[in-house]
Design a protein around this motif. Sequence first.
Motif, short mmCIF file in Angstrom:
data_model
loop_
_atom_site.label_atom_id
_atom_site.label_comp_id
_atom_site.label_asym_id
_atom_site.label_seq_id
_atom_site.Cartn_x
_atom_site.Cartn_y
_atom_site.Cartn_z
N LEU A 1 0.69 -1.60 0.12
CA LEU A 1 -0.17 0.03 0.19
C LEU A 1 0.67 1.13 -0.06
CD1 LEU A 1 -2.86 -0.70 2.52
CD2 LEU A 1 -2.70 -0.77 0.29
N SER A 2 1.94 0.60 0.50
CA SER A 2 2.35 2.80 0.57
C SER A 2 3.12 3.17 -0.85
CB SER A 2 4.31 2.01 1.64
OG SER A 2 3.83 1.53 2.74
N ARG A 3 3.21 1.88 -1.67
CA ARG A 3 3.93 2.59 -2.91
C ARG A 3 2.39 2.81 -3.86
NH1 ARG A 3 2.89 -0.01 -7.65
NH2 ARG A 3 2.72 -2.45 -6.78
N LEU A 4 1.30 1.79 -3.65
CA LEU A 4 0.29 2.40 -3.88
C LEU A 4 0.24 3.89 -3.54
CD1 LEU A 4 -1.83 -0.62 -4.45
CD2 LEU A 4 -0.05 0.09 -6.31
N LEU A 5 -0.27 3.96 -2.29
CA LEU A 5 -0.73 5.40 -2.00
C LEU A 5 0.11 6.67 -2.27
CD1 LEU A 5 -1.89 4.61 2.05
CD2 LEU A 5 -3.45 5.08 -0.10
N LEU A 6 1.37 6.58 -2.87
CA LEU A 6 2.25 7.62 -2.86
C LEU A 6 2.21 7.32 -4.63
CD1 LEU A 6 5.23 6.75 -0.06
CD2 LEU A 6 3.22 8.54 -0.09
N LYS A 7 1.79 6.89 -5.60
CA LYS A 7 1.84 7.03 -7.00
C LYS A 7 1.09 7.93 -6.84
CE LYS A 7 1.43 3.51 -10.59
NZ LYS A 7 0.59 2.45 -11.33
N GLU A 8 0.30 7.79 -6.70
CA GLU A 8 -0.92 9.68 -7.46
C GLU A 8 -0.95 10.64 -6.00
OE1 GLU A 8 -1.95 9.55 -10.14
OE2 GLU A 8 -1.50 7.58 -10.47
N GLU A 9 -0.57 11.81 -7.28
CA GLU A 9 -0.95 13.11 -5.67
C GLU A 9 -1.09 13.37 -5.04
OE1 GLU A 9 0.54 18.01 -6.41
OE2 GLU A 9 0.50 16.31 -7.86
#
Length: 149
Positions: free
Chosen positions: A15-23
Amino acid sequence: CTVWLGAKGVKASDLSRLLLKEEQTAAYSVEIWKRFRKWGGIPTGITQNVKDLLASREIENIFENSDFILMLNQASGDRQILAKQLNISPHQLSYVTNSGEGEGLVFYGSTIIPFKDKFDNSLMLYALMTSKPDEVEKRKKLGIGERDD
């Protein structure tokens, strides 16, 4: 606050990667991370590939607001990024270079501690804690208690 780097075989999605993917979700994640700390919470982020995570400019806020980082084996490119970001010496990097299971670095505040945890896999406690898919399946077949993941 905790960041796990290099975690594999964990049922939690990255989730860390997914949540930080979009501004928008990155900004919201950083805000929640900071607020949870103020409220006494323990936000936790898990990622396998630091390059993906550090692609977000917001990650510096999360690193700066994290008291604890557990770092397991890292790919070469990720090690170089983390060495620069977290001021890790070449000697300390050796603990996350081709390291085995249960080996890595713990960051607590400004202290960096290398560790090697050789947990006895013949113990019932090991059988209950393992997240290795083949061992979890074996545990289920033997009727050993389920974990609360």
